[in-house]
Design an enzyme around this catalytic site. Structure first.
Site, PDB file in Angstrom:
ATOM      1  N   HIS A   3       0.853  -1.197   0.000  1.00  0.00           N
ATOM      2  CA  HIS A   3       0.000   0.000   0.000  1.00  0.00           C
ATOM      3  C   HIS A   3       0.888   1.246   0.000  1.00  0.00           C
ATOM      4  O   HIS A   3       1.879   1.303   0.735  1.00  0.00           O
ATOM      5  CB  HIS A   3      -0.889  -0.020   1.259  1.00  0.00           C
ATOM      6  N   HIS A  78       2.448  11.237  -1.189  1.00  0.00           N
ATOM      7  CA  HIS A  78       1.549  10.838  -0.094  1.00  0.00           C
ATOM      8  C   HIS A  78       1.716  11.869   1.018  1.00  0.00           C
ATOM      9  O   HIS A  78       2.482  11.687   1.943  1.00  0.00           O
ATOM     10  CB  HIS A  78       1.875   9.430   0.414  1.00  0.00           C
TER      11      HIS A  78
END
Length: 287
Positions: A3, A78
């Site tokens: 992930h 991110h």
């Protein structure tokens, strides 16, 4: 699968990413805030090459242009910016060249601050990196390892943006649904994974089970200094792995499973060993 696969390194000195709210962008002017953001943005310890060596074959990718850049360069993102996408692609291609029977799935599922020129630049970089290794979109059930090996295809790229229609080697995002539980509760996560597996399409697509917990604002506030790994992942990953061990692959079973910090437990080996159950089923069918 992993992930936020690229988030083993994020740049504290870069601007805050366009995936964040204005409030976070304002707060991040304080240098300490970016240090804390990094603790919650990093979801992997291993580089792409290290993940590949550990058995990871599916990569969850989020990308963005960088504010103020005059070129079309694209970065992983991110919360904070990661490495250039080009550098990541070259690292993956180097592994594939050395291991010609290995196949990887690259799932580009979030795009930020990107216009058509940025998308074209990114896709041309993919072509430049992988060339004849790229597998064109086709019927999922017709795609076997044997066929991929014969045609020397090693890369399936999923592109969750209408831009995929312009290139035959970009697979549409609908071919790889990845339902997201969005919870801090491991009990709710497992219930969600079970439910979405029972509802998955029996044909026509791959399926990603995101075995991950997602922090809420209050989770981050309580574990501010600890970060994602120490606050949520460490204590829950063994429970998630126990769930993985009880699964069965196949038409309505698990297909691709993703996790944070894939190196903290024997994640890849546990997932790969589930394939032995398919062999057992075939053996029983012959009896």
């Amino acid at each position: 699968g992993s992930h936020d696969s690229f988030s083993y390194w994020v740049d504290e000195k870069s601007p805050v990413g366009p995936d964040q709210t204005r409030a976070v962008m304002r707060l991040a002017r304080i240098s300490l805030v970016k240090k804390l953001m990094k603790k919650w943005s990093v979801t992997q310890n291993l580089t792409f090459r290290e993940q590949l060596d550990a058995g990871i074959r599916y990569f969850d990718l989020r990308v963005s242009s960088k504010p103020g850049d005059t070129d079309q360069e694209i970065y992983f993102i991110h919360g904070l910016f990661g490495i250039k996408v080009w550098d990541g692609l070259m690292e993956i291609d180097s592994f594939l060249t050395q291991h010609p029977r290995e196949i990887v799935f690259l799932d580009f599922n979030h795009f930020y601050a990107m216009d058509e020129a940025h998308h074209k630049y990114l896709v041309h970089r993919m072509q430049e990196a992988f060339g004849n290794k790229l597998c064109s979109a086709c019927n999922v059930e017709s795609l076997t390892l044997q066929i991929l090996w014969e045609k020397k295809y090693q890369v399936l790229i999923f592109y969750h943006c209408p831009f995929y229609k312009q290139y035959p080697f970009l697979w549409p995002g609908k071919k790889i649904p990845a339902p997201w539980a969005n919870t801090t509760s491991v009990r709710k996560l497992i219930l969600f994974l079970e439910t979405t597996l029972s509802e998955r399409a029996p044909r026509g697509s791959f399926h990603v089970s995101q075995a991950i917990l997602t922090p809420r604002a209050k989770t981050i506030a309580r574990g501010l200094v600890g970060g994602l790994k120490n606050t949520l992942v460490h204590r829950n990953l063994p429970v998630i792995l126990d769930w993985v061990k009880t699964q069965k692959p196949g038409t309505m079973g698990v297909n691709i499973i993703t996790s944070d910090f894939v190196d903290l437990v024997d994640f890849a080996t546990t997932v790969i060993e589930l394939n032995d159950l398919l062999q057992e089923d075939r053996a029983l069918a012959k009896c």
